[in-house]
Design a protein around this motif. Structure first.
Motif, PDB file in Angstrom:
ATOM      1  N   ASN A  75      -8.495  -3.627   0.484  1.00 45.04           N
ATOM      2  CA  ASN A  75      -8.873  -3.163  -0.851  1.00 45.04           C
ATOM      3  C   ASN A  75     -10.074  -2.227  -0.815  1.00 45.04           C
ATOM      4  OD1 ASN A  75      -6.883  -4.490  -2.337  1.00 45.04           O
ATOM      5  ND2 ASN A  75      -8.050  -6.391  -2.411  1.00 45.04           N
ATOM      6  N   TYR A  76     -10.926  -2.398   0.176  1.00 50.97           N
ATOM      7  CA  TYR A  76     -12.161  -1.619   0.273  1.00 50.97           C
ATOM      8  C   TYR A  76     -11.990  -0.383   1.161  1.00 50.97           C
ATOM      9  CZ  TYR A  76     -12.261  -4.535   4.478  1.00 50.97           C
ATOM     10  OH  TYR A  76     -11.938  -5.162   5.644  1.00 50.97           O
ATOM     11  N   GLN A  77     -10.759   0.045   1.374  1.00 51.67           N
ATOM     12  CA  GLN A  77     -10.474   1.175   2.259  1.00 51.67           C
ATOM     13  C   GLN A  77     -11.339   2.393   1.949  1.00 51.67           C
ATOM     14  OE1 GLN A  77      -8.066   1.384   4.739  1.00 51.67           O
ATOM     15  NE2 GLN A  77      -8.463   3.536   5.182  1.00 51.67           N
TER      16      GLN A  77
ATOM     17  N   ALA B 272     -16.100  -0.298  -4.343  1.00 51.73           N
ATOM     18  CA  ALA B 272     -14.867  -0.532  -3.583  1.00 51.73           C
ATOM     19  C   ALA B 272     -14.426  -1.984  -3.648  1.00 51.73           C
ATOM     20  CB  ALA B 272     -15.066  -0.110  -2.125  1.00 51.73           C
ATOM     21  N   HIS B 273     -15.381  -2.890  -3.782  1.00 53.55           N
ATOM     22  CA  HIS B 273     -15.069  -4.328  -3.825  1.00 53.55           C
ATOM     23  C   HIS B 273     -14.886  -4.848  -5.252  1.00 53.55           C
ATOM     24  CE1 HIS B 273     -15.151  -5.866   0.271  1.00 53.55           C
ATOM     25  NE2 HIS B 273     -16.185  -5.092   0.548  1.00 53.55           N
ATOM     26  N   ASN B 274     -14.915  -3.971  -6.250  1.00 44.75           N
ATOM     27  CA  ASN B 274     -14.780  -4.391  -7.650  1.00 44.75           C
ATOM     28  C   ASN B 274     -15.880  -5.344  -8.100  1.00 44.75           C
ATOM     29  OD1 ASN B 274     -11.675  -4.207  -6.518  1.00 44.75           O
ATOM     30  ND2 ASN B 274     -11.905  -3.298  -8.549  1.00 44.75           N
ATOM     31  N   VAL B 275     -17.057  -5.210  -7.517  1.00 44.22           N
ATOM     32  CA  VAL B 275     -18.157  -6.121  -7.826  1.00 44.22           C
ATOM     33  C   VAL B 275     -18.774  -5.753  -9.174  1.00 44.22           C
ATOM     34  CG1 VAL B 275     -20.458  -6.873  -7.134  1.00 44.22           C
ATOM     35  CG2 VAL B 275     -18.654  -6.625  -5.428  1.00 44.22           C
ATOM     36  N   THR B 276     -18.801  -6.700 -10.092  1.00 40.16           N
ATOM     37  CA  THR B 276     -19.398  -6.466 -11.411  1.00 40.16           C
ATOM     38  C   THR B 276     -20.898  -6.718 -11.409  1.00 40.16           C
ATOM     39  OG1 THR B 276     -18.793  -8.745 -12.012  1.00 40.16           O
ATOM     40  CG2 THR B 276     -17.282  -6.977 -12.662  1.00 40.16           C
ATOM     41  N   SER B 277     -21.342  -7.635 -10.552  1.00 42.67           N
ATOM     42  CA  SER B 277     -22.774  -7.909 -10.428  1.00 42.67           C
ATOM     43  C   SER B 277     -23.065  -8.367  -8.998  1.00 42.67           C
ATOM     44  CB  SER B 277     -23.232  -8.994 -11.409  1.00 42.67           C
ATOM     45  OG  SER B 277     -24.576  -9.383 -11.144  1.00 42.67           O
TER      46      SER B 277
ATOM     47  N   ALA C  54       0.862  -1.178   0.000  1.00 42.54           N
ATOM     48  CA  ALA C  54       0.000   0.000   0.000  1.00 42.54           C
ATOM     49  C   ALA C  54       0.902   1.233   0.000  1.00 42.54           C
ATOM     50  CB  ALA C  54      -0.922   0.019   1.221  1.00 42.54           C
ATOM     51  N   ALA C  55       0.697   2.122  -0.963  1.00 36.71           N
ATOM     52  CA  ALA C  55       1.562   3.296  -1.096  1.00 36.71           C
ATOM     53  C   ALA C  55       1.484   4.166   0.152  1.00 36.71           C
ATOM     54  CB  ALA C  55       1.150   4.108  -2.331  1.00 36.71           C
ATOM     55  N   GLY C  56       2.640   4.542   0.649  1.00 42.43           N
ATOM     56  CA  GLY C  56       2.704   5.455   1.782  1.00 42.43           C
ATOM     57  C   GLY C  56       2.486   4.821   3.139  1.00 42.43           C
ATOM     58  N   VAL C  57       2.341   3.505   3.191  1.00 34.92           N
ATOM     59  CA  VAL C  57       2.085   2.815   4.461  1.00 34.92           C
ATOM     60  C   VAL C  57       3.157   1.757   4.684  1.00 34.92           C
ATOM     61  CG1 VAL C  57       0.435   1.461   5.793  1.00 34.92           C
ATOM     62  CG2 VAL C  57      -0.383   3.195   4.207  1.00 34.92           C
ATOM     63  N   LYS C  58       3.743   1.730   5.864  1.00 31.96           N
ATOM     64  CA  LYS C  58       4.776   0.759   6.195  1.00 31.96           C
ATOM     65  C   LYS C  58       4.252  -0.283   7.186  1.00 31.96           C
ATOM     66  CE  LYS C  58       8.578   4.073   5.612  1.00 31.96           C
ATOM     67  NZ  LYS C  58       9.732   4.732   6.261  1.00 31.96           N
TER      68      LYS C  58
END
Length: 433
Positions: free
Chosen positions: A196-198, A300-305, A186-190
């Motif tokens: 994914n649903y942030q 956010a969850h990339n749900v198509t259907s 995750a960019a900027g996070v260590k």
């Protein structure tokens, strides 16, 4: 003038969780209060939509379970791989273990596995470690594992003996038990991943709060939908309580939604003015809000259907062709990437045992179920025998599947050549029972 006391609800902050150094505990906190993964667990348990999508994703990723790719291994290695799959630790086989850490992967975008080396430098056991319990040490060489919060989200302060310290997985030092820790970048996070649903956390919380609101109304928490005034004098405190009790028993409850406000006065001229205590279009506001929440969670969850997760939406036909296309798109844009992550990590670990031949078997939830008569019409005799688990007949044998079948008869010559047991097996395949 009466002094009024106001209570303000703090605004939720949906920035990235702060990873702070805690020198007292020798760790980086996962969130400012070290509670971020427990917060993610909490909303997963409480949001119906979010819960259904997470569980559905896990099922799609795990598929039909693990299998050995015979083309990538020898017979001896295949036997070793199958033995390891069946007994990956004392409690789980590899499929059970996968169900656990894939859920962590979808909830937190990371997972942790305790790997125990054997004396020969191979891996003896792999065990699941709940991801919410894992914290990274300040020197980044050790992991601290403990119950930092309980199920009620109450902070705990585990003592030294209650914190398990486990070294980072190190192939150059194959001794004892080590923690294999995977986190998606995750960019900027260590140190820790972000889900994914942030971006939809605010809407997932809204979904939880709406459910709380409705159940509070049903359970007779304060609603203030009606104001009732008695204009025949001011009763005593005891009489007021008795009247309120009787009104509550008669008009409140699940079948009489909402409570009421009770007032008393010495006459109509002294009665308080009655105003609407709730918006008249509150139902429409909730309906619009629920639709927006639903859409944002799906994005956010990339749900198509949503139908792929058992969620019916207004205006969606849900035909087999549309669902099949939606699943193919979701599989290619999301599921396959997660499957590759899981397969790559597991095969990396099993490579220390001398084989990298395991893969997850996919399954298509939108399978075409053909009727018995339709199968008889389109399949040859050898195809029918193959479905039933039998060898094809010799090439010299006439192919009964080529014979035209009268619809009224409903009988295929291929069926006649099957024994009773063969026919029974075929019908199990056709009906899925």
């Amino acid at each position: 003038m009466t002094k009024l006391n106001f209570s303000f609800i703090p605004q939720a902050d949906y920035r990235y969780p702060l990873m702070l150094q805690s020198k007292a505990n020798d760790l980086y906190t996962f969130g400012e209060m070290n509670d971020y993964p427990y917060y993610l667990l909490d909303i997963y348990k409480k949001s119906a939509k979010h819960n259904a999508i997470i569980n559905g994703k896990c099922n799609y990723i795990a598929g039909k379970g693990w299998a050995v790719d015979a083309d990538k291994t020898t017979v001896a290695q295949q036997a070793k791989a199958e033995a390891f799959m069946a007994d990956v630790n004392e409690d789980d086989d590899l499929n059970d273990l996968t169900q656990k850490f894939v859920l962590d992967l979808e909830l937190f975008n990371g997972f942790a596995l305790a790997v125990t080396w054997n004396r020969g430098g191979g891996i003896a056991f792999i065990e699941h470690v709940p991801f919410e319990k894992v914290r990274v040490s300040l020197d980044d060489t050790m992991f601290l594992i403990a119950d930092w919060y309980d199920e009620r989200m109450i902070r705990q302060y585990p003592k030294g003996a209650e914190v398990e310290r486990m070294p980072k997985f190190d192939p150059n030092n194959r001794v004892g038990k080590q923690l294999f820790y995977y986190r998606h970048y995750a960019a900027g996070v260590k140190h820790y991943p972000l889900p994914n649903y942030q971006g939809a956390l605010a809407y997932i919380e809204c979904d939880v709060e709406i459910a709380k609101f409705h159940i509070s109304n049903i359970r007779n928490q304060f609603w203030g939908g009606q104001m009732i005034n008695f204009a025949d004098g001011i009763p005593t405190d005891e009489e007021k309580q008795e009247i309120e009790r009787q009104m509550r028993n008669k008009f409140s409850g699940a079948n009489n939604a909402g409570r009421f406000v009770l007032t008393f006065s010495t006459g109509k001229e002294n009665a308080p003015s009655i105003q609407s205590l709730t918006p008249s279009d509150l139902d429409k506001q909730f309906d619009l809000l629920n639709k927006q929440i639903q859409e944002e969670i799906f994005v956010a969850h990339n749900v198509t259907s949503p139908m792929l997760f058992g969620i019916r939406t207004e205006g969606q036909l849900g035909g087999r062709k549309e669902l099949s296309e939606a699943f193919e798109l979701f599989k290619n844009t999301y599921i396959m990437n997660r499957v590759l992550i899981v397969e790559r990590m597991i095969n990396y670990l099993t490579s220390f045992n001398g084989y990298e031949c395991l893969y997850l078997q996919p399954f298509d939830p939108i399978t075409e179920q053909l009727s018995e008569q339709a199968l008889m019409q389109i399949l040859t005799q050898d195809e029918l025998r193959e479905k039933a688990g039998y060898e094809p007949l010799s090439e010299a044998t006439p192919d009964a599947g080529e014979v035209a079948v009268e619809a009224s008869a409903g009988v295929n010559e291929a069926i006649k050549r099957l024994s009773g047991r063969q026919y029974q097996n075929l019908m199990r395949i056709v009906t899925g029972k």
